[in-house]
Write an enzyme that holds these catalytic residues in place. Structure first.
Site, PDB file in Angstrom:
ATOM      1  CE1 TYR A   1      -0.363   0.965  -1.357  1.00 27.88           C
ATOM      2  CE2 TYR A   1       1.731   2.067  -1.743  1.00 27.88           C
ATOM      3  CZ  TYR A   1       0.841   1.446  -0.887  1.00 27.88           C
ATOM      4  OH  TYR A   1       1.165   1.303   0.445  1.00 27.88           O
TER       5      TYR A   1
ATOM      6  CE  LYS B   1      -0.758   6.559   7.158  1.00 28.24           C
ATOM      7  NZ  LYS B   1       0.704   6.446   7.040  1.00 28.24           N
TER       8      LYS B   1
ATOM      9  CG  HIS C   1      10.865   1.795   0.632  1.00 25.68           C
ATOM     10  ND1 HIS C   1       9.871   1.024   0.107  1.00 25.68           N
ATOM     11  CD2 HIS C   1      11.966   1.005   0.678  1.00 25.68           C
ATOM     12  CE1 HIS C   1      10.337  -0.192  -0.164  1.00 25.68           C
ATOM     13  NE2 HIS C   1      11.607  -0.225   0.187  1.00 25.68           N
TER      14      HIS C   1
ATOM     15  CE1 TYR D   1       1.837   4.345   1.626  1.00 26.09           C
ATOM     16  CE2 TYR D   1       4.166   4.642   2.148  1.00 26.09           C
ATOM     17  CZ  TYR D   1       3.115   3.825   1.754  1.00 26.09           C
ATOM     18  OH  TYR D   1       3.339   2.498   1.498  1.00 26.09           O
TER      19      TYR D   1
ATOM     20  N   PRO E   1      -6.143  -1.717   4.455  1.00 23.07           N
ATOM     21  CG  PRO E   1      -5.585  -3.711   3.385  1.00 23.07           C
ATOM     22  CD  PRO E   1      -6.745  -2.963   3.952  1.00 23.07           C
TER      23      PRO E   1
HETATM   24  C1  PHB Z   1       2.581  -5.045   2.888  1.00 20.54           C
HETATM   25  O1  PHB Z   1       3.761  -5.090   2.509  1.00 20.54           O
HETATM   26  O2  PHB Z   1       2.044  -6.000   3.447  1.00 20.54           O
HETATM   27  C2  PHB Z   1       1.807  -3.813   2.633  1.00 20.54           C
HETATM   28  C3  PHB Z   1       2.458  -2.697   2.169  1.00 20.54           C
HETATM   29  C4  PHB Z   1       1.744  -1.531   1.923  1.00 20.54           C
HETATM   30  C5  PHB Z   1       0.387  -1.517   2.137  1.00 20.54           C
HETATM   31  C6  PHB Z   1      -0.268  -2.636   2.624  1.00 20.54           C
HETATM   32  C7  PHB Z   1       0.443  -3.793   2.870  1.00 20.54           C
HETATM   33  O3  PHB Z   1      -0.300  -0.388   1.871  1.00 20.54           O
END
Ligand code: PHB
Length: 393
Positions: A201, A297, A72, A385, A293
């Site tokens: 997000y 990280k 990505h 990120y 989460p």
């Molecule tokens: C996930 O795909 O489980 C996931 C992806 C991004 C995040 C947290 C969890 O920030």
């Protein structure tokens, strides 16, 4: 038994370290409380930083990742349904992240461990650490009816937040820093195509939502929920309805609904202990720190810890220098705290806090609106990120 290193815990920190040490010709035994199916079955996050991908390549473990991992170059943010994209690759000189579930990483680490003959002791109960402040630490445990005893030079605690390693350090030595958030994440896995080819997000009046994935045919979705909610109250239909509402109509139109095959609630927490070393014990990964989460990280931090520790231990055995060992805690913590800051910030600007008033909400919206319009703000998010560089030793 006698080994140079005892590693407590066969999660990401322990297994990456075991492979790193093996590549350096340093003898280690991994002692794990559960069995392989349990460790491999734990559903965790799935976004790998560049450095994590780089380490898998260096260790010769990236074969399946190269075939199945989803690279990505950008990520999306949604405010009350209005979506914008952050072109992380363009903002960082080409850096990307790779979506590849932690469960897949663990499978690759364990398969290779078997082929390479790494020593892993499964189902180890009553693990106890002694002599950590002397020069011959001892690890004892039970395997079924057999009592085991291992003498080593160093112990590395990779046994997570609830493990025995951190608890073996006298309380008077440790400083704890913590933030507990007044909400959790309700996560769902379903075999349906993801809503978007990248992540979304979402900050919505009703709370946070995240559209993620594991593969082109498997989606991972989350919504912020209360800490005391009962998973039984969340039917698939209720989950999809709430998710779509929070993602907003543009993204919701691309959501494919389907039967979930995993559904669970996880609390959010920021947690750090200092120092990450006591005598001949080192801590790495969740044993020393937890991140919420939101920044994806957790596993990446475990990997950067053990990368530094691997360098330090190899310096010790190859060059007879303890500089790396002595500097490990400060070096690791410098990166840990930056990831803590980023995860805390990203959580703060995307979630609904119960104490929020109109002012707080306007500030949140302004923050994300600023992010939408400012390449400088986007670049800051992007470099965090994709993963900050390892601090110099
Ligand atoms: C996930 O795909 O489980 C996931 C992806 C991004 C995040 C947290 C969890 O920030």
């Amino acid at each position: 038994m006698r080994r140079q290193i005892a590693i407590i815990g066969a999660g990401p920190a322990g297994m990456f370290l075991a492979h790193l040490l093996h590549a350096e010709g340093i003898e280690a035994t991994v002692i794990e409380r559960r069995d392989r199916p349990y460790v491999e079955g734990r559903v965790r996050a799935g976004v790998l930083e560049q450095g994590t991908v780089g380490l898998l390549r260096r260790l010769g473990l990236a074969g399946r990742l190269e075939r199945e991992g989803l690279v990505h170059g950008g990520t999306n943010v949604s405010i009350d349904g209005r979506v914008f994209r952050i072109d992380m690759a363009a903002l960082t000189g080409g850096a990307t992240v790779t979506v590849y579930g932690q469960q897949e990483v663990m499978r690759d680490l364990f398969d290779a461990a078997e082929l390479r003959g790494l020593d892993i002791r499964w189902n180890a109960s009553d693990v106890a650490l002694t002599g950590l402040d002397g020069d011959r630490p001892v690890v004892t445990w039970r395997e079924g009816d057999a009592a085991r005893r291992l003498t080593c030079d160093f112990v590395v605690g990779c046994d997570g937040y609830h493990g025995v390693s951190r608890a073996a350090i006298p309380a008077s030595v440790l400083r704890t820093f913590e933030r507990v958030y007044p909400f959790g994440w309700l996560g769902v896995l379903a075999d349906v195509p993801p809503a978007d080819h990248e992540l979304v997000y979402a900050n919505h009046e009703r709370g946070f939502a995240l559209a993620s994935m594991r593969s082109p045919t498997r989606s991972r979705y989350y919504i912020q929920c209360g800490l005391n909610e009962d998973i039984g109250d969340w039917s698939d239909d209720r989950f999809w309805d709430e998710l779509c509402l929070r993602l907003g109509s543009e993204t919701a139109a691309k959501v494919t609904r389907g039967k979930s095959f995993e559904k669970s609630i996880a609390p959010l927490r920021s947690f750090v202990v200092e120092p990450m070393r006591w005598g001949r014990l080192f801590l790495a990964g969740d044993a020393a720190h937890i991140v919420p989460p939101t920044g994806a990280k957790g596993m990446n931090l475990a990997v950067s810890d053990v990368t530094m520790l691997g360098e330090a231990l190899s310096e010790h055995y190859r060059e007879g220098s303890d500089a790396g060992i002595d500097g490990y805690s400060a070096r690791a913590l410098a990166r840990v705290w930056k990831a803590e800051r980023f995860s805390w910030w990203f959580t703060s600007v995307t979630h609904r806090f119960p104490t929020m008033d109109g002012f707080d909400r306007r500030i949140q919206i302004a923050e994300l609106d600023y992010l939408r319009g400012s390449p400088a703000a986007q670049r800051s998010l992007a470099e965090n990120y994709v993963g900050l560089p390892l601090e110099a030793a």
